[in-house]
Design a protein around this motif. Structure first.
Motif, PDB file in Angstrom:
ATOM      1  N   PRO A 170      23.277 -50.642  56.676  1.00 51.54           N
ATOM      2  CA  PRO A 170      24.655 -50.980  56.457  1.00 51.54           C
ATOM      3  C   PRO A 170      24.966 -52.821  56.868  1.00 51.54           C
ATOM      4  CG  PRO A 170      24.380 -49.843  58.355  1.00 51.54           C
ATOM      5  CD  PRO A 170      23.305 -49.389  58.276  1.00 51.54           C
ATOM      6  N   PHE A 171      25.180 -53.481  56.252  1.00 50.73           N
ATOM      7  CA  PHE A 171      25.361 -54.890  56.189  1.00 50.73           C
ATOM      8  C   PHE A 171      25.856 -55.644  56.873  1.00 50.73           C
ATOM      9  CE2 PHE A 171      28.760 -50.889  56.377  1.00 50.73           C
ATOM     10  CZ  PHE A 171      28.907 -50.499  54.647  1.00 50.73           C
ATOM     11  N   CYS A 172      24.109 -55.370  57.564  1.00 49.37           N
ATOM     12  CA  CYS A 172      23.464 -56.378  59.126  1.00 49.37           C
ATOM     13  C   CYS A 172      21.702 -56.476  58.417  1.00 49.37           C
ATOM     14  CB  CYS A 172      23.879 -56.481  59.587  1.00 49.37           C
ATOM     15  SG  CYS A 172      23.438 -53.942  60.838  1.00 49.37           S
ATOM     16  N   LEU A 173      21.596 -57.578  58.848  1.00 49.37           N
ATOM     17  CA  LEU A 173      20.294 -57.850  58.985  1.00 49.37           C
ATOM     18  C   LEU A 173      19.652 -57.622  60.498  1.00 49.37           C
ATOM     19  CD1 LEU A 173      19.892 -60.996  56.632  1.00 49.37           C
ATOM     20  CD2 LEU A 173      18.731 -58.207  56.958  1.00 49.37           C
ATOM     21  N   SER A 174      18.602 -56.763  60.593  1.00 49.07           N
ATOM     22  CA  SER A 174      18.005 -56.470  61.892  1.00 49.07           C
ATOM     23  C   SER A 174      17.720 -57.649  63.266  1.00 49.07           C
ATOM     24  CB  SER A 174      16.783 -55.830  61.264  1.00 49.07           C
ATOM     25  OG  SER A 174      16.533 -55.723  62.629  1.00 49.07           O
ATOM     26  N   LEU A 175      17.356 -57.519  63.867  1.00 45.27           N
ATOM     27  CA  LEU A 175      17.514 -58.085  64.644  1.00 45.27           C
ATOM     28  C   LEU A 175      15.860 -58.024  65.099  1.00 45.27           C
ATOM     29  CD1 LEU A 175      20.171 -58.390  67.151  1.00 45.27           C
ATOM     30  CD2 LEU A 175      19.520 -59.876  65.111  1.00 45.27           C
ATOM     31  N   GLY A 176      15.193 -57.091  64.432  1.00 43.76           N
ATOM     32  CA  GLY A 176      14.296 -56.464  64.498  1.00 43.76           C
ATOM     33  C   GLY A 176      12.902 -57.204  63.846  1.00 43.76           C
ATOM     34  N   ILE A 177      13.125 -58.047  63.179  1.00 44.70           N
ATOM     35  CA  ILE A 177      11.594 -58.721  62.336  1.00 44.70           C
ATOM     36  C   ILE A 177      11.463 -60.262  63.085  1.00 44.70           C
ATOM     37  CG2 ILE A 177      12.122 -60.206  60.982  1.00 44.70           C
ATOM     38  CD1 ILE A 177      13.359 -58.674  58.596  1.00 44.70           C
ATOM     39  N   PRO A 178      10.064 -59.517  62.957  1.00 44.93           N
ATOM     40  CA  PRO A 178       8.879 -60.903  63.592  1.00 44.93           C
ATOM     41  C   PRO A 178       9.895 -62.383  63.119  1.00 44.93           C
ATOM     42  CG  PRO A 178       7.997 -59.576  62.271  1.00 44.93           C
ATOM     43  CD  PRO A 178       9.118 -59.006  62.105  1.00 44.93           C
ATOM     44  N   PRO A 179      10.020 -62.757  64.154  1.00 50.16           N
ATOM     45  CA  PRO A 179      10.788 -64.195  64.036  1.00 50.16           C
ATOM     46  C   PRO A 179       9.608 -64.991  64.165  1.00 50.16           C
ATOM     47  CG  PRO A 179      10.346 -64.043  66.026  1.00 50.16           C
ATOM     48  CD  PRO A 179       9.612 -62.799  65.665  1.00 50.16           C
ATOM     49  N   ILE A 180       8.108 -65.291  63.757  1.00 50.74           N
ATOM     50  CA  ILE A 180       7.214 -65.934  63.726  1.00 50.74           C
ATOM     51  C   ILE A 180       6.021 -64.958  62.480  1.00 50.74           C
ATOM     52  CG2 ILE A 180       7.713 -67.525  65.447  1.00 50.74           C
ATOM     53  CD1 ILE A 180       4.918 -65.502  67.108  1.00 50.74           C
ATOM     54  N   PRO A 181       5.180 -65.930  61.836  1.00 51.57           N
ATOM     55  CA  PRO A 181       4.463 -65.164  61.255  1.00 51.57           C
ATOM     56  C   PRO A 181       3.049 -64.701  61.676  1.00 51.57           C
ATOM     57  CG  PRO A 181       4.600 -67.428  60.169  1.00 51.57           C
ATOM     58  CD  PRO A 181       5.062 -67.561  62.165  1.00 51.57           C
ATOM     59  N   ILE A 182       2.911 -63.430  61.128  1.00 50.10           N
ATOM     60  CA  ILE A 182       2.368 -62.267  61.645  1.00 50.10           C
ATOM     61  C   ILE A 182       0.809 -61.960  60.908  1.00 50.10           C
ATOM     62  CG2 ILE A 182       3.746 -60.853  61.440  1.00 50.10           C
ATOM     63  CD1 ILE A 182       2.182 -59.910  65.195  1.00 50.10           C
ATOM     64  N   GLN A 183      -0.039 -61.752  61.173  1.00 44.75           N
ATOM     65  CA  GLN A 183      -1.010 -61.373  59.997  1.00 44.75           C
ATOM     66  C   GLN A 183      -1.628 -59.878  60.693  1.00 44.75           C
ATOM     67  OE1 GLN A 183      -1.079 -61.745  56.759  1.00 44.75           O
ATOM     68  NE2 GLN A 183      -3.106 -60.831  56.271  1.00 44.75           N
ATOM     69  N   PRO A 184      -1.940 -59.507  59.850  1.00 49.88           N
ATOM     70  CA  PRO A 184      -3.505 -58.713  60.185  1.00 49.88           C
ATOM     71  C   PRO A 184      -4.426 -58.671  59.393  1.00 49.88           C
ATOM     72  CG  PRO A 184      -2.092 -57.236  58.760  1.00 49.88           C
ATOM     73  CD  PRO A 184      -1.503 -58.709  58.744  1.00 49.88           C
ATOM     74  N   ILE A 185      -5.761 -58.267  60.568  1.00 49.16           N
ATOM     75  CA  ILE A 185      -7.594 -58.794  59.572  1.00 49.16           C
ATOM     76  C   ILE A 185      -8.318 -57.405  60.480  1.00 49.16           C
ATOM     77  CG2 ILE A 185      -6.929 -60.931  60.194  1.00 49.16           C
ATOM     78  CD1 ILE A 185      -8.296 -60.861  62.677  1.00 49.16           C
ATOM     79  N   GLY A 186      -8.994 -57.287  60.367  1.00 48.83           N
ATOM     80  CA  GLY A 186     -10.316 -56.578  60.657  1.00 48.83           C
ATOM     81  C   GLY A 186     -11.234 -56.758  61.712  1.00 48.83           C
ATOM     82  N   PHE A 187     -11.625 -55.631  61.977  1.00 45.69           N
ATOM     83  CA  PHE A 187     -12.427 -55.688  63.158  1.00 45.69           C
ATOM     84  C   PHE A 187     -13.339 -56.550  63.052  1.00 45.69           C
ATOM     85  CE2 PHE A 187     -14.195 -51.690  62.607  1.00 45.69           C
ATOM     86  CZ  PHE A 187     -15.102 -51.727  63.037  1.00 45.69           C
ATOM     87  N   GLU A 188     -13.975 -56.780  62.387  1.00 48.86           N
ATOM     88  CA  GLU A 188     -14.907 -58.329  61.404  1.00 48.86           C
ATOM     89  C   GLU A 188     -15.212 -59.177  62.206  1.00 48.86           C
ATOM     90  OE1 GLU A 188     -17.490 -57.458  57.623  1.00 48.86           O
ATOM     91  OE2 GLU A 188     -15.979 -58.949  57.283  1.00 48.86           O
ATOM     92  N   ASP A 189     -13.821 -59.507  61.274  1.00 46.15           N
ATOM     93  CA  ASP A 189     -13.838 -60.962  62.218  1.00 46.15           C
ATOM     94  C   ASP A 189     -12.806 -61.119  62.843  1.00 46.15           C
ATOM     95  OD1 ASP A 189     -13.770 -62.480  59.749  1.00 46.15           O
ATOM     96  OD2 ASP A 189     -12.697 -60.913  58.351  1.00 46.15           O
TER      97      ASP A 189
END
Lengths: 722, 722
Positions: free
Chosen positions: B259-278
């Motif tokens: 309802p008409f407002c942007l969440s404050l629950g969005i990451p403020p900085i880049p985040i990326q998931p990776i595999g455990f191999e890496d």
């Protein structure tokens, strides 16, 4: 042989017929239970006629006499006396209800100190003290229980400063005054009207004003008349010179202790109401420039701004005005008295009828005129129940609310305590507070869905002409559907106990009374309002001699009550709601569309929502029209009635107005913009237009979304259920 | 003559008897309408048996095969293919529902750029790039529509800095790390678990961290196993080294546009998931001090904090880690597919059954196991409806929600659009998302009032033993009333589409699945969760070979569904609710009473409210027990059913949690305090205890009042209706 055979056949036929009759009627058919007729029963018109015939002026008059015997301000011994009256009446073996009881709430009130009265003085070589009690013309007014005029919830404190005149104490009044004068350290005198009571002090504080006086100008209440030798009460209905309107100076409604936060709507500086007798002396002595013409009242002098302070030529010369306010906040038990008639078929559906019981002084008009009417309605209905000739289909709940004068406290506490069950089960709320402001015409405000039943009832109450016809004569509008009809008002404010039902619970509500012929008076309200003059004598001589208007209100309200309680199909009309939404929409389009488009805000979702509401309302009505409700499963009737009952609930959005606790109804919430359109949109638009800020235009967008979604949600409840 | 007379009398008697029979049965008795039997009909146990017998493993298997044919991430062509599957099934002439349609919402989503994949690299003399796609072991996983692993709603951006290890990314983890290191300008690598996905970035930003990586540690998902040569899928159910859990990194649920407002629950900085191999390569190269033992995972190296950055001895030496994230936010149409069976007697009462349709990749388990179960239930029920042998008393609504993976968007939009009518009419919501996490035992979470019907249904689903008995074996508790019983969970979180129904609408809900034998694995969740390995092959080989657990879930959930839709009296038990409230109260008294008293806050109102709830629940049950519901007016049954249906609505308070939009249920709202007691009280107490501020103790008082008033309000809905 042929004859014998014929006789034999005939006998056999007769025996067969007897058998059929026995079989059909004589054997208890287990598939036809006894409740079958009850669930299909509709309103009984002859019973309504009986009710109308039995509502009686003398009973109403005697109710009023009893209720106004002593002052009955909330939580005082006089209030307890009225609690006992209500309980005795509602528990009466012959004319009482099924059950009646008291419910108490611990609430936050404000009173003056009887041992240390509030004082307002002008001190100089000549001393002038403002009158502390109103002048008594009858023994009533000499009762020691008559509370000193005061502003409930004004803080105690001592303020001293030069006097200025601030008109009605609106933000624009102080703004204008401050362009001429430095208001810091001044005392402002204001007149009632234009802004809420507490607002006159709240608006003043930011300018450095240290205290506020408020009085009722004879222009606003007395059609200009001032003299008690021949013009005002006891010679007429007009307010005597020493009369003072008391009141709650809390801007918000409901108890300040719950839900758990103190209001921001309480005066930050002392404020005290005074009579126009004293206001005349003060205002006519003021120095400084003449105030503009719109600020002038009925006194025979020029209303000046104040130097600040008095004219050097006045007897007060360089004097300050001094306020010594000793109000005390106290937490006390306030009682609602509740009474019920249990419904026979749908006891879990409530029609609620209420009025407050507490007054400021004797309260003959406010609220006892309404309570007298309520007691007459319960007497007639109670007797029919006790005699076993009637029991309503749905339950009827009567509420005699406490502490309304302090901010609708009793009714608000009730709606908070029973929020869930009231919201699930209540068909409608009928409020009759001041039953008779004046005896000219009916005035009713309600949700538009109830227009039809109000009209129907008002047509059935007749003397020379019907209540309906007189109403249409005094106040009307042209409906696109119905042509010229009486003008039904909207419940946008919080003027009486309907507020919590409308704004907090979203229950379809009605507020009604008899009121003025506006061609005969400009009084803002009946002149004895909240004064010591609002007595039985005043009411019976000047407001409604013979109590015929009281009777007309009792008949109209009682008729509506019975129809809501007994009709098989609830008498709600959704198309009438659609008409008002369309009216609001048209106003919004005219006033706002161009500027909305300039800010890239589309009004189309709102148009679509209103159109959908209209379509679905018509479909529902068509479905009802095509149904034979008395012969279908009672669950089908219940299904449609639930759609009708719950329609207003769908307009609630508890997040729509974060700054206004308890205001959730997006169509009827209070608005300061003064436009006959969606209130949240109107206020947001006014703010954005004034500030020009992008963030304010975002709020306009937000409110447009809120109202569109609410109307669409409401419309979807009117569509076929699956 | 005597004989003749006898014959005559006998003939007359016969004729009379025939007449009686004709009269009684042959003439349509107008006082016994045809709907009379319908309104009194109760659930048909033989029909439930028929349903249980017809639910079939092969159909479920083939449903799953069809649904997992291609990846079907929300709004992709694969998603549209599943929309068509649902519509085709639900519109089938022989096994479909009464009606089925799609409803679309314009919603705010986040995708990686297929032409510009996200990159994570370590740059130095030696270059290391994080794998951009998971390794394919089957042709499924090579599908070009397999989306690159990414963090939905991570902002696009370029971040570069020294790497640090921040354990699970909880506030306490960053706090602890910052005591050793200056985190400004660093990239943090974190493992899944302990904190929400988005929270790992939200918690990091205040410390100056510029980017976050997240991976799944083999300790948390694979019982420590790592090698794809013989340990992980396709050799077992364990996650291969390149497997990556995708997910929504928005902390809140529902569409961000409404309802008409942007969440404050969005990451403020880049985040990326990776595999455990890496992750293994990066973490084992980190310098700095060794992290504490609780931070250590399954890698065969010490997890160091980071220098920040790598060991000087590692091949990466002084390198930075660089993140180039190209995610795009797009507004797209997402579809819910809705299907209905219209109720015969109470079409305005809804039992809703739903699951989301969208997956991250092929989504065999999440969500297609649940959708396969739903399709099998609708096939069996739909056929009975089409054959004319059954129509439920109440309406059944099936929802195949869109875009759940992005934040429960489809179901949240649905509850917002139809808020009023769903809130007025919904009996219950049943959610079966992942139907089978593992094939050991049933797991169910629900409002306590539904415990009884869940138990009843689970007892009727049997192979060697009943679902109920197996459940009790794996997870149980001792109830003061019932003794040892299976442990029903609580719907306190927002893990699937029940969230909007529970927290926003206050609808009694159930979430169920088959799950693990915890003595056999410590995996946080089934290891292929949100990876490219969650395929038909994986599900049918390692999760539920033979689909018997799917069948058990379909039978149990379908049984509950039929009982909720068909029972004359709703199978809700309020005393079971009272038991849990008492349990919560006892915990609150033990944990808080002493300190509350020290702060002059009384817990007595809460005790009184819970006691009143218990008393009123028992009275209602006694009244039910003493009623002959099948023979009383259907409005009496409806009245009691409304009390049961609306009980959870009474626990809603839209102002209880101003910081948590859409969380209104004061008993089940999410809590961070981790105590099995009233969530608002627990969180406020934890905050006040930690800060010691008076204003925080005021909030404790506020929440104690909120929950006491809600329970008292709920209790009053269970009392006699008038």
């Amino acid at each position: 042989m042929i004859i014998k055979a014929v006789i034999g056949v005939l006998c056999a036929a007769v025996v067969l017929a007897i058998g059929i009759v026995i079989g059909h009627f004589g054997i208890n058919n287990s598939s036809a239970p006894s409740w079958l007729n009850d669930v299909a029963k509709d309103v009984d018109e002859s019973l309504i006629e009986k009710f109308l015939a039995e509502v009686d002026t003398i009973h109403i008059q005697e109710n009023l006499r009893e209720l106004t015997d002593v002052p009955h301000m909330a939580t005082t011994p006089g209030d307890e006396k009225t609690v006992q009256t209500m309980l005795r009446r509602w528990q009466d073996a012959d004319t009482g209800l099924d059950d009646a009881w008291r419910e108490e709430y611990n609430v936050y009130l404000s009173f003056p100190d009887p041992n240390n009265p509030n004082k307002v003085t002008v001190a100089n070589t000549v001393q002038h003290s403002i009158r502390e009690r109103e002048k008594a013309y009858t023994s009533d007014q000499d009762d020691p229980e008559v509370v000193q005029p005061y502003a409930a919830y004004s803080p105690a404190g001592h303020a001293k400063g030069k006097l200025v005149y601030a008109n009605q104490g609106k933000p624009s009044d102080y703004e204008q005054l401050s362009q001429t004068l430095n208001l810091t350290g001044t005392i402002a005198i204001t007149r009632y009207g234009g802004a809420g009571r507490g607002a006159k002090a709240i608006n003043a504080a930011p300018y450095g004003v240290v205290g506020v006086l408020v009085y009722t100008d004879p222009l606003d209440i007395n059609d200009g008349l001032m003299s008690d030798t021949n013009e005002t009460y006891p010679h007429s209905w007009y307010m005597p010179p020493s009369g003072v309107e008391r009141g709650s100076f809390n801007r918000d409604f409901g108890d300040l202790l719950t839900p758990f936060c103190l209001s921001l709507g309480i005066p930050p500086i002392p404020i005290q109401p005074i009579g126009f007798e004293d206001a005349y002396i003060l205002i006519c002595a003021l120095g400084g420039d003449a105030a503009p013409s719109e600020w002038q009242g009925a006194f025979n002098c020029t209303y000046n701004y104040g130097g600040p302070g008095f004219k050097p030529t006045s007897e007060f010369n360089n004097s300050d005005v001094k306020m010594d306010i000793y109000n005390k906040e106290v937490i006390k038990n306030s009682a609602n008295v509740m009474g019920v008639i249990r419904g026979s078929v749908e006891p879990d559906r409530y029609v609620i009828y209420g009025n407050h019981r507490d007054s400021w002084v004797h309260g003959a008009i406010d609220p006892s005129s309404g309570t007298s009417v309520m007691l007459e309605i319960t007497r007639v209905l109670g007797r029919m129940v006790k005699q076993g000739i009637w029991r309503p289909r749905r339950s009827i709940i009567f509420g005699s609310w406490g502490a309304e004068e302090f901010g609708l406290i009793g009714s608000a506490e009730y709606t908070e305590q029973y929020f869930a069950k009231l919201s699930e089960r209540t068909i409608a709320y009928i409020n009759v507070d001041i039953a008779v402001f004046a005896n000219a015409t009916l005035r009713a405000s309600a949700m538009p869905s109830l227009q039809n039943v109000i009209f129907k009832a008002s047509k059935e109450v007749k003397s020379s002409t019907s209540v309906y016809e007189a109403w249409k004569l005094h106040s009307n509008r042209t409906s696109p559907t119905h042509g010229v009809i009486p003008r039904l008002g909207y419940l946008t404010g919080a003027g009486s106990d309907y507020a919590a039902f409308v704004h907090y619970l979203g229950i379809s509500s009605i507020d009604m009374s008899y009121t003025y012929d506006r061609s005969k008076t400009n009084a803002r309200i009946y002149p004895a309002y909240h004064t010591a003059y609002d007595t039985f004598d005043y009411a019976s001589k000047y407001i409604d001699p013979g109590f015929v208007s009281h009777q007309a209100v009792a008949r109209t309200a009682g008729n509506i009550l019975i129809r809501l309680a007994d009709s098989l199909l609830l008498p709600f009309n959704c198309s009438d709601y659609a008409e008002i939404l369309e009216d609001y929409l048209n106003t919004a389009v005219t006033l706002y569309q161009q500027q909305l488009e300039a800010h890239k805000i589309s009004i189309e979702p709102l148009k679509r929502a209103v159109a959908m509401f209209r379509t679905n309302a018509q479909q529902l009505e068509k479905m009802i029209h095509n149904s034979d409700l008395a012969n279908e499963t009672p669950l089908k009737v219940r299904r449609i009635n639930d759609q009708l009952m719950l329609l207003d609930r769908a307009f609630l959005d508890p997040l729509a107005f974060p700054d206004k606790y308890a205001f959730r109804h997006v169509i009827w919430t209070s608005s300061s913009a003064g436009k006959a359109t969606f209130p949240g949109l109107a206020d947001a638009f006014a703010q954005a237009e004034s500030s020009g800020l992008d963030s304010d235009w975002d709020k306009v967008h937000y409110h447009l979304s809120v109202v569109s979604q609410a109307i669409e949600g409401a419309a979807s409840t009117l569509a076929d259920v699956i």
